[in-house]
Design a protein around this motif. Structure first.
Motif, PDB file in Angstrom:
ATOM      1  N   MET A 181       0.846  -1.185   0.000  1.00 32.37           N
ATOM      2  CA  MET A 181       0.000   0.000   0.000  1.00 32.37           C
ATOM      3  C   MET A 181       0.889   1.246   0.000  1.00 32.37           C
ATOM      4  SD  MET A 181      -3.000   1.427   0.075  1.00 32.37           S
ATOM      5  CE  MET A 181      -3.994  -0.031   0.380  1.00 32.37           C
ATOM      6  N   THR A 182       0.735   2.085  -1.008  1.00 28.99           N
ATOM      7  CA  THR A 182       1.499   3.322  -1.106  1.00 28.99           C
ATOM      8  C   THR A 182       0.612   4.503  -0.751  1.00 28.99           C
ATOM      9  OG1 THR A 182       2.897   2.393  -2.849  1.00 28.99           O
ATOM     10  CG2 THR A 182       2.885   4.781  -2.606  1.00 28.99           C
ATOM     11  N   ILE A 183       1.077   5.308   0.207  1.00 35.77           N
ATOM     12  CA  ILE A 183       0.329   6.494   0.614  1.00 35.77           C
ATOM     13  C   ILE A 183       0.832   7.681  -0.199  1.00 35.77           C
ATOM     14  CG2 ILE A 183      -0.361   7.942   2.548  1.00 35.77           C
ATOM     15  CD1 ILE A 183      -1.159   5.031   2.868  1.00 35.77           C
ATOM     16  N   THR A 184      -0.062   8.415  -0.826  1.00 33.95           N
ATOM     17  CA  THR A 184       0.327   9.574  -1.619  1.00 33.95           C
ATOM     18  C   THR A 184       0.969  10.640  -0.734  1.00 33.95           C
ATOM     19  OG1 THR A 184      -1.479   9.174  -3.170  1.00 33.95           O
ATOM     20  CG2 THR A 184      -0.502  11.378  -3.167  1.00 33.95           C
ATOM     21  N   ALA A 185       2.141  11.122  -1.145  1.00 36.08           N
ATOM     22  CA  ALA A 185       2.856  12.152  -0.384  1.00 36.08           C
ATOM     23  C   ALA A 185       2.350  13.535  -0.783  1.00 36.08           C
ATOM     24  CB  ALA A 185       4.350  12.050  -0.638  1.00 36.08           C
ATOM     25  N   ILE A 186       2.023  14.336   0.223  1.00 29.37           N
ATOM     26  CA  ILE A 186       1.575  15.712   0.000  1.00 29.37           C
ATOM     27  C   ILE A 186       2.716  16.638   0.412  1.00 29.37           C
ATOM     28  CG2 ILE A 186      -0.114  17.471   0.637  1.00 29.37           C
ATOM     29  CD1 ILE A 186      -1.988  15.127   1.442  1.00 29.37           C
ATOM     30  N   PRO A 187       3.302  17.406  -0.502  1.00 30.83           N
ATOM     31  CA  PRO A 187       4.440  18.257  -0.139  1.00 30.83           C
ATOM     32  C   PRO A 187       4.017  19.470   0.686  1.00 30.83           C
ATOM     33  CG  PRO A 187       3.847  18.594  -2.442  1.00 30.83           C
ATOM     34  CD  PRO A 187       2.986  17.479  -1.942  1.00 30.83           C
ATOM     35  N   ILE A 188       4.786  19.765   1.726  1.00 27.22           N
ATOM     36  CA  ILE A 188       4.599  20.997   2.500  1.00 27.22           C
ATOM     37  C   ILE A 188       5.971  21.650   2.674  1.00 27.22           C
ATOM     38  CG2 ILE A 188       2.489  20.301   3.698  1.00 27.22           C
ATOM     39  CD1 ILE A 188       4.206  19.590   6.123  1.00 27.22           C
ATOM     40  N   ALA A 189       6.029  22.958   2.563  1.00 22.85           N
ATOM     41  CA  ALA A 189       7.307  23.668   2.632  1.00 22.85           C
ATOM     42  C   ALA A 189       7.387  24.650   3.779  1.00 22.85           C
ATOM     43  CB  ALA A 189       7.561  24.414   1.310  1.00 22.85           C
ATOM     44  N   SER A 190       6.294  24.826   4.520  1.00 21.32           N
ATOM     45  CA  SER A 190       6.262  25.833   5.585  1.00 21.32           C
ATOM     46  C   SER A 190       5.189  25.473   6.595  1.00 21.32           C
ATOM     47  CB  SER A 190       5.974  27.212   4.997  1.00 21.32           C
ATOM     48  OG  SER A 190       4.656  27.250   4.467  1.00 21.32           O
ATOM     49  N   VAL A 191       5.217  26.183   7.718  1.00 27.15           N
ATOM     50  CA  VAL A 191       4.172  26.006   8.724  1.00 27.15           C
ATOM     51  C   VAL A 191       2.812  26.402   8.146  1.00 27.15           C
ATOM     52  CG1 VAL A 191       3.320  26.806  10.958  1.00 27.15           C
ATOM     53  CG2 VAL A 191       5.745  26.280  10.663  1.00 27.15           C
ATOM     54  N   GLY A 192       2.803  27.388   7.265  1.00 28.62           N
ATOM     55  CA  GLY A 192       1.557  27.779   6.612  1.00 28.62           C
ATOM     56  C   GLY A 192       0.973  26.646   5.789  1.00 28.62           C
ATOM     57  N   ASP A 193       1.828  25.939   5.064  1.00 34.38           N
ATOM     58  CA  ASP A 193       1.364  24.782   4.292  1.00 34.38           C
ATOM     59  C   ASP A 193       0.787  23.709   5.217  1.00 34.38           C
ATOM     60  OD1 ASP A 193       2.232  25.995   1.974  1.00 34.38           O
ATOM     61  OD2 ASP A 193       4.034  24.763   1.766  1.00 34.38           O
ATOM     62  N   LEU A 194       1.491  23.474   6.323  1.00 35.65           N
ATOM     63  CA  LEU A 194       1.014  22.489   7.286  1.00 35.65           C
ATOM     64  C   LEU A 194      -0.362  22.884   7.815  1.00 35.65           C
ATOM     65  CD1 LEU A 194       1.462  20.016   9.172  1.00 35.65           C
ATOM     66  CD2 LEU A 194       2.634  21.565  10.753  1.00 35.65           C
ATOM     67  N   SER A 195      -0.512  24.139   8.166  1.00 31.53           N
ATOM     68  CA  SER A 195      -1.793  24.627   8.678  1.00 31.53           C
ATOM     69  C   SER A 195      -2.904  24.421   7.653  1.00 31.53           C
ATOM     70  CB  SER A 195      -1.666  26.110   9.036  1.00 31.53           C
ATOM     71  OG  SER A 195      -2.895  26.630   9.469  1.00 31.53           O
ATOM     72  N   ARG A 196      -2.607  24.702   6.402  1.00 31.51           N
ATOM     73  CA  ARG A 196      -3.618  24.545   5.345  1.00 31.51           C
ATOM     74  C   ARG A 196      -4.080  23.089   5.255  1.00 31.51           C
ATOM     75  NH1 ARG A 196      -0.557  25.299   1.157  1.00 31.51           N
ATOM     76  NH2 ARG A 196      -0.392  23.051   0.741  1.00 31.51           N
ATOM     77  N   GLU A 197      -3.132  22.155   5.277  1.00 33.73           N
ATOM     78  CA  GLU A 197      -3.485  20.741   5.159  1.00 33.73           C
ATOM     79  C   GLU A 197      -4.243  20.247   6.393  1.00 33.73           C
ATOM     80  OE1 GLU A 197      -3.239  19.071   2.478  1.00 33.73           O
ATOM     81  OE2 GLU A 197      -2.050  20.534   1.368  1.00 33.73           O
ATOM     82  N   VAL A 198      -3.847  20.717   7.565  1.00 32.19           N
ATOM     83  CA  VAL A 198      -4.535  20.290   8.790  1.00 32.19           C
ATOM     84  C   VAL A 198      -5.966  20.828   8.815  1.00 32.19           C
ATOM     85  CG1 VAL A 198      -4.571  20.549  11.308  1.00 32.19           C
ATOM     86  CG2 VAL A 198      -2.431  20.005  10.134  1.00 32.19           C
ATOM     87  N   LEU A 199      -6.163  22.046   8.360  1.00 29.77           N
ATOM     88  CA  LEU A 199      -7.512  22.601   8.289  1.00 29.77           C
ATOM     89  C   LEU A 199      -8.371  21.810   7.310  1.00 29.77           C
ATOM     90  CD1 LEU A 199      -6.772  26.436   8.358  1.00 29.77           C
ATOM     91  CD2 LEU A 199      -7.961  25.108  10.112  1.00 29.77           C
ATOM     92  N   ALA A 200      -7.770  21.352   6.231  1.00 29.77           N
ATOM     93  CA  ALA A 200      -8.510  20.527   5.272  1.00 29.77           C
ATOM     94  C   ALA A 200      -8.916  19.200   5.912  1.00 29.77           C
ATOM     95  CB  ALA A 200      -7.656  20.280   4.025  1.00 29.77           C
TER      96      ALA A 200
END
Length: 254
Positions: free
Chosen positions: A1-20
């Motif tokens: 099973m391969t999990i798709t990698a979502i790239p994040i480059a900053s804390v802002g990116d992390l926040s966006r993905e967590v909110l999603a």
């Protein structure tokens, strides 16, 4: 099973993905790893046999009382396992946190990178705890580590018992300020298949990857936001480590 990698480059990116993720109305836990290629499996399953695990746990129980004033009762196996995990003994527990920022901290802090800061891509895993529990035959809830339903997952670490062959997600019992500060939780592994390689893993896992070129900058962002080692580890060794990382020798700065 391969999990798709979502790239994040900053804390802002992390926040966006967590909110999603939050918008999906599911209960997510997070884990940071300094190498995105590492599987999600506990330390005792990285080369130790089942017999060696029992040697480790039982010898720890025999010898700990002369060194620690607040040991669990002899038959409090969840309490012993949590104490062992706390002091770095290889166990079948894998640490998680309710905080994505704390998970990110562990993924980019130089103290946790064996290969050196920025030597490889880091990642933050997000785990849908309720969905994993449900897939393993448990209720779609998160119970404390000492819940009776988790006993079959834990007892084989101490006694020669059949493994249940599953993984459960448990709340950490706050016996130490560090657990509270790190907002901790565990997965309990009675199965030697890493959870990212289990059937259906893509339904309960998300993988946020920090490119190695962004690791140092990501660490600086977290530091600027107050996510520091001495705030998560309330002891003198953590304070010492943090001060050394903040104040380098003058000859290194020139």
């Amino acid at each position: 099973m391969t999990i798709t990698a979502i790239p994040i480059a900053s804390v802002g990116d992390l926040s966006r993905e967590v909110l999603a993720l939050a918008s999906e109305n599911r209960k997510w836990l997070f884990r940071g790893q300094t190498d995105s290629d590492w599987n999600l499996m506990p330390s005792v399953q990285r080369g130790y046999s089942a017999q060696q695990e029992r040697y480790l746990t039982n010898e720890f129980r025999v010898r700990a009382r002369s060194r620690h004033i607040a040991c669990p009762q002899s038959d409090d196996y969840p309490g012993w396992l949590a104490l062992m995990q706390h002091y770095g003994l290889p166990t079948r527990l894998l640490d998680w946190t309710y905080s994505p920022l704390i998970a990110a901290f562990f993924s980019v802090h130089p103290d946790y990178s064996a290969a050196g800061l920025g030597a490889c891509d880091a990642c933050v895993w997000a785990l849908d705890a309720r969905k994993l529990n449900e897939s393993q035959g448990f209720e779609p809830l998160i119970f404390p580590l000492d819940a009776s339903s988790y006993e079959p997952l834990i007892v084989p670490a101490f006694k020669n018992r059949d493994e249940l062959g599953t993984v459960g997600v448990a709340m950490a019992i706050e016996h130490d300020p560090r657990i509270q500060l790190q907002q901790g939780a565990f997965t309990i592994h009675s199965c030697r298949t890493p959870i990212n390689l289990m059937d259906g893993a893509d339904t309960w896992l998300r993988k946020l990857v920090i490119d190695r070129s962004r690791v140092a900058a990501f660490f600086e962002e977290l530091t600027a936001l107050g996510i520091r080692k001495y705030t998560l580890f309330p002891d003198l060794s953590a304070l010492t480590s943090e001060l050394k990382s903040m104040h380098r020798p003058a000859d290194e700065e020139s």
